[in-house]
Design an enzyme around this catalytic site. Sequence first.
Site, PDB file in Angstrom:
ATOM      1  N   HIS A  41       0.827  -1.204   0.000  1.00 14.70           N
ATOM      2  CA  HIS A  41       0.000   0.000   0.000  1.00 14.70           C
ATOM      3  C   HIS A  41       0.864   1.258   0.000  1.00 14.70           C
ATOM      4  O   HIS A  41       1.845   1.341   0.743  1.00 14.70           O
ATOM      5  CB  HIS A  41      -0.903   0.024   1.240  1.00 14.70           C
ATOM      6  CG  HIS A  41      -2.179  -0.730   1.063  1.00 14.70           C
ATOM      7  ND1 HIS A  41      -3.301  -0.163   0.524  1.00 14.70           N
ATOM      8  CD2 HIS A  41      -2.507  -2.009   1.341  1.00 14.70           C
ATOM      9  CE1 HIS A  41      -4.278  -1.058   0.468  1.00 14.70           C
ATOM     10  NE2 HIS A  41      -3.820  -2.188   0.964  1.00 14.70           N
ATOM     11  N   THR A  77       0.878  -4.142  -7.105  1.00 15.54           N
ATOM     12  CA  THR A  77       0.450  -3.808  -8.467  1.00 15.54           C
ATOM     13  C   THR A  77       1.676  -3.380  -9.269  1.00 15.54           C
ATOM     14  O   THR A  77       2.263  -2.336  -8.984  1.00 15.54           O
ATOM     15  CB  THR A  77      -0.591  -2.675  -8.451  1.00 15.54           C
ATOM     16  OG1 THR A  77      -1.713  -3.099  -7.674  1.00 15.54           O
ATOM     17  CG2 THR A  77      -1.063  -2.348  -9.850  1.00 15.54           C
ATOM     18  N   GLU A 110      -5.645  -0.543  -7.000  1.00 14.91           N
ATOM     19  CA  GLU A 110      -6.721   0.260  -6.438  1.00 14.91           C
ATOM     20  C   GLU A 110      -6.349   1.731  -6.560  1.00 14.91           C
ATOM     21  O   GLU A 110      -5.185   2.106  -6.356  1.00 14.91           O
ATOM     22  CB  GLU A 110      -6.946  -0.095  -4.970  1.00 14.91           C
ATOM     23  CG  GLU A 110      -7.415  -1.522  -4.746  1.00 14.91           C
ATOM     24  CD  GLU A 110      -7.245  -1.964  -3.302  1.00 14.91           C
ATOM     25  OE1 GLU A 110      -8.127  -2.696  -2.833  1.00 14.91           O
ATOM     26  OE2 GLU A 110      -6.246  -1.588  -2.669  1.00 14.91           O
ATOM     27  N   ARG A 283     -17.468  -9.509   7.108  1.00 18.03           N
ATOM     28  CA  ARG A 283     -16.504 -10.285   6.317  1.00 18.03           C
ATOM     29  C   ARG A 283     -15.645 -11.198   7.184  1.00 18.03           C
ATOM     30  O   ARG A 283     -14.823 -11.961   6.663  1.00 18.03           O
ATOM     31  CB  ARG A 283     -15.580  -9.332   5.549  1.00 18.03           C
ATOM     32  CG  ARG A 283     -16.224  -8.541   4.430  1.00 18.03           C
ATOM     33  CD  ARG A 283     -16.404  -9.364   3.170  1.00 18.03           C
ATOM     34  NE  ARG A 283     -15.182  -9.982   2.724  1.00 18.03           N
ATOM     35  CZ  ARG A 283     -14.240  -9.376   1.992  1.00 18.03           C
ATOM     36  NH1 ARG A 283     -14.402  -8.111   1.629  1.00 18.03           N
ATOM     37  NH2 ARG A 283     -13.157 -10.021   1.598  1.00 18.03           N
TER      38      ARG A 283
END
Length: 337
Positions: A41, A77, A110, A283
């Site tokens: 992140h 990513t 994202e 979740r």
Amino acid sequence: MSNTLKLGFKASSEQFAPQELLNYGILAEKIGLDSVWISDHFQPWRHTGGHAPFSLSWLAALGAKTERVVMGTSVLTPSFRYHPSIVAQAFGTMGCLFPNRLILGVGTGESLNEVPASGLLWPEQRERTLRLKESVRLIKTLWTQDRVDFEGEFYRTERATIYDKPDTPVPIYIAGAGPVMAKYAGTTGEGFICTSGKARELYQDKLLPKVTEGLEQSQRSNTEFDRTIEIKLSYNTDKQQALQDTRFWGALALKPEEKMNVEDPLAMEQLADELPAERAASRWIVTDDADEVVEKVKPYVDMGFNHLVFHYPGPNQAEFLTLFGETLNTRLRQAFG
């Protein structure tokens, strides 16, 4: 990696400072877990109390402080903030330093991470998928060939060589939440990554069959392919505390349309904090009972997942890992191993 049962720990980079997080990764190896994973992140899911250490520096530090645990990104990513050739170089170096202990887990990305760091206009899913596929193709080419001239739709190299790379290329695991990426994982990757807490039909009828279809299409071994799932587990001797611990991760309970194109951690935090505790926990497996953990995990194993990576949402990760080692590590291996 074989299709035998593996248990892992998700190091919550969005929640803890680098040194504290490193201590948890070291403890995960000490209690007998097989793997440690970290998200890549640039910004966390929430601004208040959030963290975002650079995953590649952190993985190198963990490798230097441990001896056997397998380390991976879940996920990175390789197609926006990074040029794929830099990802290939970074994981080539770490693969040399820690042979057979590294996994490159990749996903399409994202906007929360990619837009603030670059100012780019966030593309549609189709382009993100095409960029990921091209990135993986370039990374694998750089790991297996020298002086690479690559001319893709999004990336190019000229006489590029990764000089330091392990004898065996680092396995690439593909993350996905839909059938397209699941099939791509089967055709191209060495493993598949997804997260728990969604409808059983998604895993049983869409994701895992597409992984198998991809493996069959590429004529590759089904038994040597890792089906990895992050199990969202809030396990505490105090069940009410286990429920409240999920609130830090309330963003995971937001529907895709609720958080689409939200690029500011403050805005994401506000959306998450508006959720009631019960929805924030939707979740998660929330329990104080080790047998209930086994019961709730069993459906995922029965469906075919063999690499279970446990993500605990609370602030006391050391307490959770110790409890896991004492009450769940052996119990889970005996039940499914």
